[in-house]
Design a protein around this motif. Sequence first.
Motif, PDB file in Angstrom:
ATOM      1  N   GLY A 174       0.821  -1.209   0.000  1.00  0.00           N
ATOM      2  CA  GLY A 174       0.000   0.000   0.000  1.00  0.00           C
ATOM      3  C   GLY A 174       0.851   1.253   0.000  1.00  0.00           C
ATOM      4  N   GLY A 175       0.523   2.152  -0.922  1.00  0.00           N
ATOM      5  CA  GLY A 175       1.288   3.398  -1.043  1.00  0.00           C
ATOM      6  C   GLY A 175       0.406   4.611  -0.829  1.00  0.00           C
ATOM      7  N   GLY A 176      -0.351   4.622   0.282  1.00  0.00           N
ATOM      8  CA  GLY A 176      -1.052   5.833   0.722  1.00  0.00           C
ATOM      9  C   GLY A 176      -0.091   6.626   1.602  1.00  0.00           C
ATOM     10  N   ILE A 177      -0.637   7.491   2.443  1.00  0.00           N
ATOM     11  CA  ILE A 177       0.218   8.315   3.305  1.00  0.00           C
ATOM     12  C   ILE A 177       1.094   7.426   4.189  1.00  0.00           C
ATOM     13  N   SER A 178       0.495   6.384   4.792  1.00  0.00           N
ATOM     14  CA  SER A 178       1.284   5.522   5.702  1.00  0.00           C
ATOM     15  C   SER A 178       2.427   4.847   4.959  1.00  0.00           C
ATOM     16  N   GLY A 179       2.096   4.199   3.841  1.00  0.00           N
ATOM     17  CA  GLY A 179       3.100   3.422   3.118  1.00  0.00           C
ATOM     18  C   GLY A 179       4.228   4.292   2.606  1.00  0.00           C
ATOM     19  N   LEU A 180       3.878   5.460   2.079  1.00  0.00           N
ATOM     20  CA  LEU A 180       4.929   6.327   1.513  1.00  0.00           C
ATOM     21  C   LEU A 180       5.804   6.932   2.601  1.00  0.00           C
ATOM     22  N   GLY A 211       1.853  -4.156   6.361  1.00  0.00           N
ATOM     23  CA  GLY A 211       0.609  -3.857   5.646  1.00  0.00           C
ATOM     24  C   GLY A 211       0.181  -2.429   5.936  1.00  0.00           C
ATOM     25  N   CYS A 212       0.304  -1.572   4.916  1.00  0.00           N
ATOM     26  CA  CYS A 212      -0.180  -0.180   5.010  1.00  0.00           C
ATOM     27  C   CYS A 212      -1.330  -0.055   4.021  1.00  0.00           C
ATOM     28  N   ASP A 213      -2.162  -1.095   3.969  1.00  0.00           N
ATOM     29  CA  ASP A 213      -3.154  -1.192   2.902  1.00  0.00           C
ATOM     30  C   ASP A 213      -4.534  -0.692   3.322  1.00  0.00           C
ATOM     31  N   GLY A 214      -4.561   0.200   4.297  1.00  0.00           N
ATOM     32  CA  GLY A 214      -5.753   0.999   4.545  1.00  0.00           C
ATOM     33  C   GLY A 214      -6.904   0.277   5.222  1.00  0.00           C
ATOM     34  N   ILE A 215      -8.037   0.967   5.219  1.00  0.00           N
ATOM     35  CA  ILE A 215      -9.195   0.538   6.015  1.00  0.00           C
ATOM     36  C   ILE A 215      -9.713  -0.850   5.622  1.00  0.00           C
ATOM     37  N   LYS A 216      -9.549  -1.220   4.343  1.00  0.00           N
ATOM     38  CA  LYS A 216     -10.022  -2.544   3.916  1.00  0.00           C
ATOM     39  C   LYS A 216      -8.858  -3.521   3.793  1.00  0.00           C
ATOM     40  N   ALA A 229      -6.147  17.759   7.610  1.00  0.00           N
ATOM     41  CA  ALA A 229      -5.482  18.637   8.585  1.00  0.00           C
ATOM     42  C   ALA A 229      -4.552  17.816   9.471  1.00  0.00           C
ATOM     43  N   PHE A 230      -3.467  18.426   9.913  1.00  0.00           N
ATOM     44  CA  PHE A 230      -2.506  17.730  10.769  1.00  0.00           C
ATOM     45  C   PHE A 230      -2.281  18.513  12.054  1.00  0.00           C
ATOM     46  N   GLY A 231      -2.359  17.822  13.175  1.00  0.00           N
ATOM     47  CA  GLY A 231      -2.073  18.442  14.471  1.00  0.00           C
ATOM     48  C   GLY A 231      -0.564  18.461  14.710  1.00  0.00           C
ATOM     49  N   GLY A 291      -6.389  11.007  12.050  1.00  0.00           N
ATOM     50  CA  GLY A 291      -6.145   9.637  11.557  1.00  0.00           C
ATOM     51  C   GLY A 291      -4.852   9.529  10.782  1.00  0.00           C
ATOM     52  N   ALA A 292      -4.632  10.431   9.838  1.00  0.00           N
ATOM     53  CA  ALA A 292      -3.406  10.365   9.036  1.00  0.00           C
ATOM     54  C   ALA A 292      -2.202  10.731   9.904  1.00  0.00           C
ATOM     55  N   GLY A 293      -2.428  11.654  10.837  1.00  0.00           N
ATOM     56  CA  GLY A 293      -1.321  12.064  11.704  1.00  0.00           C
ATOM     57  C   GLY A 293      -0.822  10.913  12.564  1.00  0.00           C
ATOM     58  N   ALA A 300     -19.104   7.262   3.237  1.00  0.00           N
ATOM     59  CA  ALA A 300     -19.505   6.554   4.454  1.00  0.00           C
ATOM     60  C   ALA A 300     -18.351   6.613   5.449  1.00  0.00           C
ATOM     61  N   ILE A 301     -18.668   6.854   6.692  1.00  0.00           N
ATOM     62  CA  ILE A 301     -17.609   6.879   7.710  1.00  0.00           C
ATOM     63  C   ILE A 301     -17.581   5.518   8.412  1.00  0.00           C
ATOM     64  N   PHE A 302     -16.588   4.743   8.053  1.00  0.00           N
ATOM     65  CA  PHE A 302     -16.358   3.426   8.656  1.00  0.00           C
ATOM     66  C   PHE A 302     -15.152   3.529   9.601  1.00  0.00           C
TER      67      PHE A 302
HETATM   68  P1  FAD Z   1      -4.973   4.652   2.710  1.00  0.00           P
HETATM   69  O1  FAD Z   1      -4.883   6.119   2.471  1.00  0.00           O
HETATM   70  O2  FAD Z   1      -6.286   4.002   2.636  1.00  0.00           O
HETATM   71  O3  FAD Z   1      -3.933   3.945   1.757  1.00  0.00           O
HETATM   72  C1  FAD Z   1      -3.937   2.558   1.547  1.00  0.00           C
HETATM   73  C2  FAD Z   1      -3.212   2.264   0.234  1.00  0.00           C
HETATM   74  O4  FAD Z   1      -3.102   0.854   0.088  1.00  0.00           O
HETATM   75  C3  FAD Z   1      -3.977   2.775  -0.986  1.00  0.00           C
HETATM   76  O5  FAD Z   1      -3.068   3.390  -1.863  1.00  0.00           O
HETATM   77  C4  FAD Z   1      -4.579   1.504  -1.580  1.00  0.00           C
HETATM   78  O6  FAD Z   1      -4.739   1.574  -2.981  1.00  0.00           O
HETATM   79  C5  FAD Z   1      -3.541   0.459  -1.194  1.00  0.00           C
HETATM   80  N1  FAD Z   1      -4.076  -0.911  -1.053  1.00  0.00           N
HETATM   81  C6  FAD Z   1      -5.211  -1.275  -0.416  1.00  0.00           C
HETATM   82  N2  FAD Z   1      -5.370  -2.617  -0.467  1.00  0.00           N
HETATM   83  C7  FAD Z   1      -4.291  -3.098  -1.130  1.00  0.00           C
HETATM   84  C8  FAD Z   1      -3.879  -4.411  -1.487  1.00  0.00           C
HETATM   85  N3  FAD Z   1      -4.585  -5.495  -1.144  1.00  0.00           N
HETATM   86  N4  FAD Z   1      -2.728  -4.569  -2.188  1.00  0.00           N
HETATM   87  C9  FAD Z   1      -1.973  -3.464  -2.532  1.00  0.00           C
HETATM   88  N5  FAD Z   1      -2.321  -2.198  -2.224  1.00  0.00           N
HETATM   89  C10 FAD Z   1      -3.460  -2.016  -1.515  1.00  0.00           C
HETATM   90  N6  FAD Z   1      -6.816  12.255   8.994  1.00  0.00           N
HETATM   91  C11 FAD Z   1      -6.152  13.329   9.488  1.00  0.00           C
HETATM   92  O7  FAD Z   1      -5.069  13.182  10.087  1.00  0.00           O
HETATM   93  N7  FAD Z   1      -6.673  14.594   9.350  1.00  0.00           N
HETATM   94  C12 FAD Z   1      -7.851  14.838   8.684  1.00  0.00           C
HETATM   95  O8  FAD Z   1      -8.263  15.998   8.551  1.00  0.00           O
HETATM   96  C13 FAD Z   1      -8.566  13.712   8.159  1.00  0.00           C
HETATM   97  N8  FAD Z   1      -9.743  13.883   7.513  1.00  0.00           N
HETATM   98  C14 FAD Z   1     -10.423  12.799   7.035  1.00  0.00           C
HETATM   99  C15 FAD Z   1     -11.676  12.996   6.435  1.00  0.00           C
HETATM  100  C16 FAD Z   1     -12.403  11.897   5.968  1.00  0.00           C
HETATM  101  C17 FAD Z   1     -13.782  12.121   5.375  1.00  0.00           C
HETATM  102  C18 FAD Z   1     -11.845  10.580   6.080  1.00  0.00           C
HETATM  103  C19 FAD Z   1     -12.611   9.375   5.567  1.00  0.00           C
HETATM  104  C20 FAD Z   1     -10.602  10.378   6.689  1.00  0.00           C
HETATM  105  C21 FAD Z   1      -9.887  11.476   7.189  1.00  0.00           C
HETATM  106  N9  FAD Z   1      -8.651  11.318   7.832  1.00  0.00           N
HETATM  107  C22 FAD Z   1      -7.993  12.404   8.332  1.00  0.00           C
HETATM  108  C23 FAD Z   1      -8.055   9.975   8.013  1.00  0.00           C
HETATM  109  C24 FAD Z   1      -6.992   9.712   6.966  1.00  0.00           C
HETATM  110  O9  FAD Z   1      -7.536   9.962   5.691  1.00  0.00           O
HETATM  111  C25 FAD Z   1      -6.495   8.272   7.029  1.00  0.00           C
HETATM  112  O10 FAD Z   1      -6.167   7.934   8.353  1.00  0.00           O
HETATM  113  C26 FAD Z   1      -5.239   8.072   6.168  1.00  0.00           C
HETATM  114  O11 FAD Z   1      -5.439   8.544   4.853  1.00  0.00           O
HETATM  115  C27 FAD Z   1      -4.869   6.594   6.123  1.00  0.00           C
HETATM  116  O12 FAD Z   1      -3.725   6.413   5.341  1.00  0.00           O
HETATM  117  P2  FAD Z   1      -3.218   4.943   4.995  1.00  0.00           P
HETATM  118  O13 FAD Z   1      -2.052   5.146   4.089  1.00  0.00           O
HETATM  119  O14 FAD Z   1      -3.044   4.142   6.237  1.00  0.00           O
HETATM  120  O15 FAD Z   1      -4.416   4.275   4.196  1.00  0.00           O
END
Ligand code: FAD
Length: 432
Positions: free
Chosen positions: A12-18, A168-173, A48-50, A328-330, A294-296
């Motif tokens: 996963g290359g979202g904020i966490s992974g990168l 695993g930085c692969d997000g909510i699912k 937003a970030f604290g 959450g991202a912070g 949806a907020i999960f």
């Molecule tokens: P994600 O951003 O979900 O990244 C996961 C990555 O993994 C994605 O690139 C995806 O494509 C990849 N991936 C998924 N499954 C697989 C797989 N099986 N194989 C390979 N790749 C995969 N946080 C804050 O700090 N401040 C805020 O103001 C804020 N506002 C928000 C507002 C809303 C409406 C929402 C829903 C969330 C908000 N958050 C906020 C929370 C924040 O968005 C998340 O906590 C953060 O983006 C999570 O990052 P992540 O990299 O862990 O996951």
Amino acid sequence: MDDDSLNIAIVGGGISGLVLAIALIRRGIKVQVYEQAHAFGEIGAGVAFGPNSVRAMQACSPDIHTAFHKVATRNQWPDKRNVWFDFVDGYDKDAPVGKEKLLFTLTTEDGANAVHRAHFLDELVKLVPDGVAHFKKHLDTLKLPDGDGKVKLLFHDGTEAEADAVIGCDGIKSRTRAWMLGGDDKPGAAPVYTYKYAYRGLIPMQRAVDELGEDNAKNAKMHLGQDGHILTFPVNKGETMNVVAFHATEDDWPDARHLTRSTEKKHVYEDFGDFGPTVQKIIDLLEPNLDCWAIFDTGDHPMEAYNQGRVCCLGDAAHATSPHHGAGAGICIEDAAVMSELLAEPSVAQAGARGLEAVFRAFSECRRERTQWLVRSSRRTGELYEWRAEGVGRDVGKIFAECRERDESIWGSRIGDLVAEAKGGLAAILEA
Ligand code: FAD
């Protein structure tokens, strides 16, 4: 493991992974990032970030900190630079547009420090060297070795990869989380609906100023009300106003596989029909067709451990939270700082497979309490903002006191202390 140099796979290359990849590369650790999409990408919305997150960026890598500041936007008025949000009475029907009653203000050292998500991600991508990222790699499952061999990653396209350890930085699912819990049908494998959803929009700043007045458009505002709340803050160096309008519901979300759905503005007017003129004007500014999110979260079945052998979950994969704390991202960035510091400990590479298992255990043990508290506290905060919290309701004094206490315990943490605690845990595990 063949030699002393670690090879870590990040899924996963979202904020966490990168952020994690950049932090590990800076510490001389080899990483590969496997992303399911065809390129790195984020949605067009604000985040937003604290101050705790900004400190954690610095600990991950000063380059991340610099990248953030390149795109970060604070409140535009100098005397509001430290304001996180002005909390105003969104139900104030008598006040003209832009003149709602101020209920209270929360302040931090940097105030609302926000970015356009896609712009921040673009800056992070620039810090990832060529050859690290692999696209169109959707992780299906993982295989742990019997002994000290490599962990195997099996992708949906039939290909495989190997690494000394997988994060695993692969997000909510997260597939990593589902694998760790023993399958998709296990409690906690899938996130749960919090019975809130959100509409989001980005408004050109000049339009926002013309319609809402300069203070409302250029500084962070939280419009509270019964069963809903709307927040706005500036992004894009003040060129754009970010809007998120949350609403509570008793209805189930129709399809948990899709966390967004297209909708029309008339539903936003319906949801916020009882709110005052300022909120109505904010809705006027939204596009006629927009997405509803949806907020999960993972709050119903928190993971008992984020680690299993040489596999670990980090970020939303481990502890996806509703967004009401804006943290959450912070907290994902805090995770990355702690994980990278642990993996860089010289004793870890020397201890081989046992060292990596120890790191993941130490990470899980020191991160679980804070990160899972955030998930619970965020739910409560959403209820406070919407006058639904038990024992509080519309009591502004109580809302203020509780929000301040909760937010300050997020913002006040020092990343150096979190890392030191984790390193202490790691040393104890390795010595045992
Ligand atoms: P994600 O951003 O979900 O990244 C996961 C990555 O993994 C994605 O690139 C995806 O494509 C990849 N991936 C998924 N499954 C697989 C797989 N099986 N194989 C390979 N790749 C995969 N946080 C804050 O700090 N401040 C805020 O103001 C804020 N506002 C928000 C507002 C809303 C409406 C929402 C829903 C969330 C908000 N958050 C906020 C929370 C924040 O968005 C998340 O906590 C953060 O983006 C999570 O990052 P992540 O990299 O862990 O996951």
